[in-house]
Design a protein around this motif. Structure first.
Motif, PDB file in Angstrom:
ATOM      1  N   VAL A 232       0.842  -1.199   0.000  1.00  0.00           N
ATOM      2  CA  VAL A 232       0.000   0.000   0.000  1.00  0.00           C
ATOM      3  C   VAL A 232       0.877   1.248   0.000  1.00  0.00           C
ATOM      4  CG1 VAL A 232      -1.719   1.323   1.299  1.00  0.00           C
ATOM      5  CG2 VAL A 232      -1.909  -1.180   1.141  1.00  0.00           C
ATOM      6  N   GLU A 233       1.893   1.254   0.847  1.00  0.00           N
ATOM      7  CA  GLU A 233       2.794   2.400   0.898  1.00  0.00           C
ATOM      8  C   GLU A 233       3.543   2.589  -0.417  1.00  0.00           C
ATOM      9  OE1 GLU A 233       6.689   4.080   3.349  1.00  0.00           O
ATOM     10  OE2 GLU A 233       5.443   2.507   4.226  1.00  0.00           O
ATOM     11  N   LEU A 234       3.959   1.472  -1.026  1.00  0.00           N
ATOM     12  CA  LEU A 234       4.649   1.556  -2.314  1.00  0.00           C
ATOM     13  C   LEU A 234       3.781   2.217  -3.364  1.00  0.00           C
ATOM     14  CD1 LEU A 234       6.413  -1.926  -2.533  1.00  0.00           C
ATOM     15  CD2 LEU A 234       7.552   0.297  -2.616  1.00  0.00           C
ATOM     16  N   CYS A 235       2.545   1.788  -3.466  1.00  0.00           N
ATOM     17  CA  CYS A 235       1.644   2.347  -4.487  1.00  0.00           C
ATOM     18  C   CYS A 235       1.307   3.797  -4.200  1.00  0.00           C
ATOM     19  CB  CYS A 235       0.363   1.513  -4.560  1.00  0.00           C
ATOM     20  SG  CYS A 235       0.620  -0.167  -5.183  1.00  0.00           S
ATOM     21  N   ARG A 236       1.144   4.137  -2.913  1.00  0.00           N
ATOM     22  CA  ARG A 236       0.728   5.482  -2.546  1.00  0.00           C
ATOM     23  C   ARG A 236       1.861   6.495  -2.626  1.00  0.00           C
ATOM     24  NH1 ARG A 236      -1.381   4.837   2.856  1.00  0.00           N
ATOM     25  NH2 ARG A 236       0.788   5.158   3.553  1.00  0.00           N
ATOM     26  N   GLU A 237       3.065   6.102  -2.186  1.00  0.00           N
ATOM     27  CA  GLU A 237       4.147   7.068  -2.069  1.00  0.00           C
ATOM     28  C   GLU A 237       5.288   6.866  -3.069  1.00  0.00           C
ATOM     29  OE1 GLU A 237       5.533   7.515   1.922  1.00  0.00           O
ATOM     30  OE2 GLU A 237       3.536   7.246   2.803  1.00  0.00           O
ATOM     31  N   GLY A 239       4.802   5.042  -6.262  1.00  0.00           N
ATOM     32  CA  GLY A 239       4.239   4.403  -7.447  1.00  0.00           C
ATOM     33  C   GLY A 239       5.046   4.652  -8.708  1.00  0.00           C
ATOM     34  N   GLY A 240       5.523   5.874  -8.899  1.00  0.00           N
ATOM     35  CA  GLY A 240       6.307   6.187 -10.090  1.00  0.00           C
ATOM     36  C   GLY A 240       7.629   5.442 -10.114  1.00  0.00           C
ATOM     37  N   THR A 241       8.291   5.390  -8.963  1.00  0.00           N
ATOM     38  CA  THR A 241       9.558   4.661  -8.871  1.00  0.00           C
ATOM     39  C   THR A 241       9.337   3.178  -9.146  1.00  0.00           C
ATOM     40  OG1 THR A 241      10.412   6.230  -7.248  1.00  0.00           O
ATOM     41  CG2 THR A 241      11.491   4.087  -7.362  1.00  0.00           C
ATOM     42  N   LEU A 242       8.250   2.615  -8.594  1.00  0.00           N
ATOM     43  CA  LEU A 242       7.941   1.201  -8.794  1.00  0.00           C
ATOM     44  C   LEU A 242       7.692   0.894 -10.266  1.00  0.00           C
ATOM     45  CD1 LEU A 242       7.444  -1.463  -7.206  1.00  0.00           C
ATOM     46  CD2 LEU A 242       5.006  -0.857  -7.198  1.00  0.00           C
ATOM     47  N   ALA A 243       6.949   1.773 -10.939  1.00  0.00           N
ATOM     48  CA  ALA A 243       6.661   1.557 -12.361  1.00  0.00           C
ATOM     49  C   ALA A 243       7.928   1.628 -13.209  1.00  0.00           C
ATOM     50  CB  ALA A 243       5.634   2.589 -12.840  1.00  0.00           C
ATOM     51  N   LEU A 244       8.751   2.638 -12.962  1.00  0.00           N
ATOM     52  CA  LEU A 244       9.991   2.768 -13.737  1.00  0.00           C
ATOM     53  C   LEU A 244      10.954   1.621 -13.449  1.00  0.00           C
ATOM     54  CD1 LEU A 244      10.676   6.614 -13.490  1.00  0.00           C
ATOM     55  CD2 LEU A 244       9.954   5.324 -15.515  1.00  0.00           C
ATOM     56  N   ALA A 245      11.019   1.191 -12.188  1.00  0.00           N
ATOM     57  CA  ALA A 245      11.887   0.063 -11.837  1.00  0.00           C
ATOM     58  C   ALA A 245      11.442  -1.207 -12.555  1.00  0.00           C
ATOM     59  CB  ALA A 245      11.885  -0.153 -10.327  1.00  0.00           C
ATOM     60  N   THR A 246      10.135  -1.397 -12.681  1.00  0.00           N
ATOM     61  CA  THR A 246       9.602  -2.568 -13.397  1.00  0.00           C
ATOM     62  C   THR A 246       9.995  -2.527 -14.864  1.00  0.00           C
ATOM     63  OG1 THR A 246       7.721  -2.715 -11.869  1.00  0.00           O
ATOM     64  CG2 THR A 246       7.507  -3.831 -14.001  1.00  0.00           C
ATOM     65  N   LEU A 247       9.837  -1.378 -15.494  1.00  0.00           N
ATOM     66  CA  LEU A 247      10.192  -1.251 -16.912  1.00  0.00           C
ATOM     67  C   LEU A 247      11.702  -1.355 -17.120  1.00  0.00           C
ATOM     68  CD1 LEU A 247       7.787   1.664 -17.958  1.00  0.00           C
ATOM     69  CD2 LEU A 247       7.524  -0.785 -18.408  1.00  0.00           C
ATOM     70  N   ALA A 248      12.473  -0.833 -16.154  1.00  0.00           N
ATOM     71  CA  ALA A 248      13.934  -0.913 -16.270  1.00  0.00           C
ATOM     72  C   ALA A 248      14.425  -2.353 -16.201  1.00  0.00           C
ATOM     73  CB  ALA A 248      14.587  -0.084 -15.169  1.00  0.00           C
ATOM     74  N   ALA A 365      14.328   1.980   3.363  1.00  0.00           N
ATOM     75  CA  ALA A 365      14.579   0.653   3.946  1.00  0.00           C
ATOM     76  C   ALA A 365      13.307  -0.060   4.364  1.00  0.00           C
ATOM     77  CB  ALA A 365      15.523   0.790   5.145  1.00  0.00           C
ATOM     78  N   ARG A 366      12.304   0.666   4.840  1.00  0.00           N
ATOM     79  CA  ARG A 366      11.118   0.008   5.379  1.00  0.00           C
ATOM     80  C   ARG A 366      10.280  -0.694   4.310  1.00  0.00           C
ATOM     81  NH1 ARG A 366      10.200   5.430   5.385  1.00  0.00           N
ATOM     82  NH2 ARG A 366       8.404   6.205   4.216  1.00  0.00           N
ATOM     83  N   VAL A 367      10.482  -0.332   3.034  1.00  0.00           N
ATOM     84  CA  VAL A 367       9.746  -1.022   1.959  1.00  0.00           C
ATOM     85  C   VAL A 367      10.709  -1.514   0.877  1.00  0.00           C
ATOM     86  CG1 VAL A 367       7.560   0.203   2.307  1.00  0.00           C
ATOM     87  CG2 VAL A 367       9.296   1.186   0.782  1.00  0.00           C
ATOM     88  N   ARG A 368      11.988  -1.589   1.215  1.00  0.00           N
ATOM     89  CA  ARG A 368      12.986  -1.911   0.196  1.00  0.00           C
ATOM     90  C   ARG A 368      12.817  -3.335  -0.354  1.00  0.00           C
ATOM     91  NH1 ARG A 368      17.955  -0.522   2.602  1.00  0.00           N
ATOM     92  NH2 ARG A 368      17.653   1.563   1.717  1.00  0.00           N
ATOM     93  N   ALA A 369      12.643  -4.308   0.533  1.00  0.00           N
ATOM     94  CA  ALA A 369      12.504  -5.693   0.067  1.00  0.00           C
ATOM     95  C   ALA A 369      11.264  -5.842  -0.810  1.00  0.00           C
ATOM     96  CB  ALA A 369      12.437  -6.652   1.256  1.00  0.00           C
ATOM     97  N   SER A 370      10.156  -5.231  -0.389  1.00  0.00           N
ATOM     98  CA  SER A 370       8.927  -5.303  -1.181  1.00  0.00           C
ATOM     99  C   SER A 370       9.082  -4.570  -2.504  1.00  0.00           C
ATOM    100  CB  SER A 370       7.754  -4.699  -0.400  1.00  0.00           C
ATOM    101  OG  SER A 370       7.475  -5.441   0.754  1.00  0.00           O
ATOM    102  N   GLY A 371       9.654  -3.369  -2.470  1.00  0.00           N
ATOM    103  CA  GLY A 371       9.789  -2.572  -3.687  1.00  0.00           C
ATOM    104  C   GLY A 371      10.659  -3.252  -4.720  1.00  0.00           C
ATOM    105  N   PHE A 372      11.809  -3.769  -4.273  1.00  0.00           N
ATOM    106  CA  PHE A 372      12.692  -4.439  -5.224  1.00  0.00           C
ATOM    107  C   PHE A 372      12.078  -5.746  -5.698  1.00  0.00           C
ATOM    108  CE2 PHE A 372      16.108  -7.196  -6.585  1.00  0.00           C
ATOM    109  CZ  PHE A 372      16.842  -6.365  -7.416  1.00  0.00           C
ATOM    110  N   ALA A 373      11.508  -6.527  -4.775  1.00  0.00           N
ATOM    111  CA  ALA A 373      10.938  -7.823  -5.145  1.00  0.00           C
ATOM    112  C   ALA A 373       9.788  -7.671  -6.137  1.00  0.00           C
ATOM    113  CB  ALA A 373      10.462  -8.560  -3.893  1.00  0.00           C
TER     114      ALA A 373
END
Length: 429
Positions: A232-237, A239-248, A365-373
Motif C-alpha cells: 500500500v505504501e509503495l503504491c501510494r508514495e 508508485g512512479g519509482t515502482l513503475a519505472l523500476a519494473t520497466l527498467a 529501507a522500510r519497503v525496500r525488500a517489497s519494492g525491489f521484489a
C-alpha cells in the motif's frame, strides 16, 4: 590499536563472506530448481504435453514454464511484505521449503501416458509453487546482501547475487550438456530429464544450514512498527519509482530467457542443429555471467553514478539484438551461436547488478525488500516469463527464426527510456 583494527577488518570480511555464501549459494539452488525447466522443455513437452506437431508440444511446455512466472509478483508481495515487517532471514527460509515442494512435484510426477491429464496439472502446480517462492527469494536475498554491506561495498555483495543466479543457469546447462552427451535421446526423454530436479532438492539441507547462521537485519524491527502494509505504501508514495523500476528490469530479463535459457530449444527445434550446441551456448553464456558479474560489482562501487552504465548496456543490447539472431540463423554454425550468445551475456553481466543497485537505493529501507521484489517480479513475469512463449509463437507464425529479435530489441529499448527517467539516489559511502 593497529591489531584491533586488523581484527575488526578480518571479522568484517568473514561476516561479508558468510552473507555471500548464505544468500548467493542458496539463491543459486532455488533458481536452479526454477530455471532448469526451460533447458528440458523439449523432453517435458514430449512427456506431459504430447502433440502431433513438435512445435505445438514445445509451445505448451514453454507456456507452462511461463506459468511459474505469473506467481512471482504474488510471491514478491506476500514474502516481500513479510521480510519488510517481520524478518528478512525468516522470509528466506520460507522460500526454501516452497521451492523444495514444487521441485519434488515435478521430479516424481508420472507422465501423461500413465496418469493422463493429471500429469500436466501436477506439473503446473509445481511450477506455481516454484514461481511463488522465486518471487520472494530474489528481492529479499538481494536486499539482505545490500544492507549487510557498507555503502562502499554494496556493489560487490549485490553482484554475487547475480553471479549466483547465473551459476544456477550454468549448473543447468552443464547438466544438460552432460546428459545429452551421455544418454540416448529415448532415455533422456523418458527419465533422464528428472535427474536435475532430484539434484535440486539439496536446497533443503544446504539452505536451512547456511541461513540459520546469518545475523538477521534489524531493519524490519526498527522501521516498520505501526506502518502501513508495504504494498500500500509503495503504491501510494513510490508508485512512479515502482513503475519505472519494473520497466527498467525488462532489458536484463528478456535477453536472459530469449538468448540464454531458450537456446537449447531454439537450436534444436528452430535451427535444427544438435542439442549439445544449444547447451554449450547456454554454458558459455552463464559462465560469462558468473565471471563478469563480480567485476561489474567492483566497478559499481567505484562509479560516481549508476545510470550511465545501465544506459550503455541496455541501449547496446537493443541495437545488437537483430544482428545477433541474424548471424545465428544465416551462419548455421556452432561458432555463430556461441559468439552471439556471448556478446549479449557480457552486456547483461556488466549492467544487471548496477541496475539492481540503482533500484535498491531508490526505495526507503522500510519497503525496500517489497519494492525491489515486486518490481523485479513484475518485470520478469510480464516480459521475461512470456519471452520463450512469444518468441516461439512469432517463429511459428512468421516462419522466420530471426523474428526472435522482434521481441528482444523493443523490450531493451523500453528499459533504456525508463532508466533515462529514473531518479538516481546514491547511498552515502
Amino acid at each position: 590499536m593497529t591489531r584491533d583494527l586488523r581484527a575488526a577488518h578480518a571479522n568484517s570480511h568473514r561476516e561479508m563472506l558468510k552473507v555471500v555464501i548464505a544468500t548467493s549459494l542458496v539463491t543459486c539452488l532455488e533458481l536452479f530448481d526454477f530455471t532448469v525447466f526451460s533447458y528440458f522443455a523439449v523432453m517435458i513437452g514430449d512427456q506431459f504435453f504430447p502433440a502431433t506437431d513438435p512445435m505445438t508440444s514445445l509451445l505448451l511446455a514453454v507456456g507452462t514454464f511461463g506459468v511459474g512466472f505469473f506467481m512471482r509478483p504474488l510471491g514478491a508481495m506476500v514474502i516481500g511484505a513479510y521480510a519488510d515487517r517481520v524478518s528478512r532471514r525468516a522470509a528466506m527460509t520460507i522460500t526454501i521449503w516452497l521451492t523444495a515442494i514444487g521441485t519434488a512435484a515435478i521430479a516424481v510426477c508420472p507422465p501423461f501416458a500413465v496418469i493422463g491429464v493429471a500429469a500436466p496439472f501436477i506439473i503446473i502446480v509445481g511450477r506455481l509453487l516454484q514461481g511463488f517462492a522465486a518471487g520472494g527469494e530474489v528481492g529479499t536475498a538481494v536486499t539482505f546482501a545490500m544492507e549487510a554491506a557498507p555503502p562502499s561495498r554494496s556493489g560487490i555483495l549485490v553482484s554475487w547475487q547475480y553471479a549466483s543466479q547465473a551459476a544456477a543457469a550454468l549448473l543447468g546447462a552443464l547438466l544438460g550438456t552432460l546428459l545429452t552427451s551421455t544418454m540416448s535421446p529415448a532415455s533422456l526423454t523418458q527419465w533422464g530429464w528428472r535427474i536435475p530436479f532430484l539434484i535440486g532438492l539439496s536446497i533443503v539441507p544446504a539452505g536451512l544450514y547456511l541461513r540459520r547462521r546469518l545475523v538477521d537485519s534489524p531493519v524490519p524491527a526498527a522501521s516498520n512498527r505501526g506502518t502501513a502494509i508495504p504494498f500500500v505504501e509503495l503504491c501510494r508514495e513510490h508508485g512512479g519509482t515502482l513503475a519505472l523500476a519494473t520497466l527498467a528490469k525488462i532489458w536484463s530479463t528478456v535477453p536472459v530467457y530469449a538468448v540464454i535459457t531458450y537456446m537449447p530449444s531454439y537450436v534444436t527445434r528452430v535451427l535444427h542443429m544438435p542439442p549439445i550446441i544449444g547447451f554449450m551456448s547456454s554454458t558459455l553464456s552463464t559462465l560469462l555471467l558468473v565471471v563478469v558479474s563480480p567485476l561489474s560489482g567492483l566497478l559499481a562501487d567505484r562509479l560516481p553514478r549508476r545510470k550511465p552504465m545501465v544506459l550503455i548496456t541496455s541501449g547496446t543490447t537493443a541495437v545488437l539484438a537483430y544482428p545477433v539472431f541474424a548471424m545465428m540463423t544465416h551462419a548455421q554454425s556452432p561458432r555463430a551461436v556461441l559468439l552471439g550468445s556471448a556478446v549479449i551475456s557480457v552486456l547483461l553481466a556488466l549492467g544487471t547488478s548496477i541496475g539492481a543497485l540503482l533500484v535498491l537505493e531508490a526505495f526507503p529501507a522500510r519497503v525496500r525488500a517489497s519494492g525491489f521484489a515486486i518490481s523485479h517480479a513484475l518485470g520478469v513475469t510480464l516480459f521475461g516469463g512470456t519471452a520463450q512463449f512469444i518468441i516461439t509463437g512469432l517463429i511459428k507464425w512468421t516462419g522466420d527464426p530471426v523474428s526472435a529479435a522482434w521481441y528482444v530489441a523493443p523490450a531493451c529499448l523500453v528499459s533504456f527510456v525508463a532508466v533515462l527517467a529514473f531518479k538516481e539516489r546514491r547511498a552515502a559511502a
